[in-house]
Design an enzyme around this catalytic site. Structure first.
Site, mmCIF file in Angstrom:
data_model
loop_
_atom_site.group_PDB
_atom_site.id
_atom_site.type_symbol
_atom_site.label_atom_id
_atom_site.label_comp_id
_atom_site.label_asym_id
_atom_site.label_seq_id
_atom_site.Cartn_x
_atom_site.Cartn_y
_atom_site.Cartn_z
ATOM 1 C CD GLU A 1 -3.129 1.147 2.664
ATOM 2 O OE1 GLU A 1 -3.516 2.763 2.578
ATOM 3 O OE2 GLU A 1 -2.513 0.744 3.420
ATOM 4 C CG ASP B 1 -2.259 15.947 -2.942
ATOM 5 O OD1 ASP B 1 -3.143 16.444 -3.915
ATOM 6 O OD2 ASP B 1 -1.987 17.106 -2.584
ATOM 7 C CE LYS C 1 -2.626 25.423 -7.162
ATOM 8 N NZ LYS C 1 -1.928 26.356 -6.009
ATOM 9 C CG ASP D 1 3.241 8.084 4.223
ATOM 10 O OD1 ASP D 1 2.805 8.426 4.659
ATOM 11 O OD2 ASP D 1 1.567 7.705 3.842
ATOM 12 C CG ASP E 1 -11.855 12.234 -2.486
ATOM 13 O OD1 ASP E 1 -10.627 11.550 -2.816
ATOM 14 O OD2 ASP E 1 -12.032 13.279 -2.239
#
Length: 223
Positions: free
Chosen positions: A51, A125, A129, A76, A161
């Protein structure tokens, strides 16, 4: 989260047997000792599932609960976040869970070619941009890194999402001629998504669902 809590979690991570926190130099300047040897670390030959950008580790732990015959590694750079997942895995005696604190961009230095069977990317994220495209976790550069470490039939799962991230990834995959195994732009309204997509929720996913935001999902192969 206060700085004291972060420091406390960092210190606890140092004591957790299921957390590895290499320096960037240890990964980039040398051959990372676990590269190609992760099955030895786990003590079995079970498939390895990653993950990426695991946050609090909800998916890493959730998947590990569902299938004890696979090894799950959450990655992470924010150790204070995955502290929760690491602690939960220890409390539940989940021996098939591991967390690594490092940057995702180094993924191909952590794993050998074809060492990984599956990758999950959950609620990254979207880096909307244009100047942030290089940080988008499904851009062409990252996909190339994933392809190097994935087995020939290995899959990547993107759950998000962000309709932008969903559309961007689908467009890129089609443009590169990659195999889209399954795609759903609203998993809780449209039937057909795998159980692990519907049954495992992250902290942020629950917030999105309260706001009635559609959750999207893509499963694909880099072939």
């Amino acid at each position: 989260m206060g700085s004291k809590n972060k420091l406390k979690r960092f210190k606890e991570n140092d004591t957790f047997a299921n957390v590895i926190q290499p320096t960037r130099e240890e990964i980039c300047d040398k051959v990372f000792p676990h590269k190609g040897n992760w099955r030895k670390h786990f003590g079995n030959n079970n498939p390895i599932v990653l993950e990426l950008g695991c946050g609090k580790g909800e998916y890493t732990v959730g998947l590990a609960r569902r299938d004890k015959n696979k090894n799950y590694i959450g990655i992470d750079i924010k150790g204070a976040r995955f502290w929760r997942g690491a602690k939960t895995a220890l409390e539940e005696n989940l021996s098939n869970v591991l967390f690594i604190r490092t940057q995702i961009e180094l993924i191909d230095l952590l794993f050998a070619e074809k060492e990984v069977s599956e990758i999950w990317i959950t609620f990254p994220d979207p880096q909307i941009k244009y100047k942030r495209t290089k940080h988008r976790m499904t851009n062409a550069l990252f996909l190339d890194k994933y392809k190097k470490i994935l087995q020939s039939d290995g899959t990547v799962n993107l759950k998000t999402d962000s309709e932008f991230m969903h559309g961007y990834t689908l467009g890129l995959l089609h443009g590169l001629g990659m195999e889209v195994v399954y795609a759903n732009h609203d998993v809780y309204k449209n039937e057909g998504s795998p159980e692990e997509v519907l049954e495992i929720h992250t902290f942020y996913e629950n917030q999105y669902l309260e706001k009635e935001k559609p959750i999207t999902y893509i499963k694909f192969r880099l072939t």
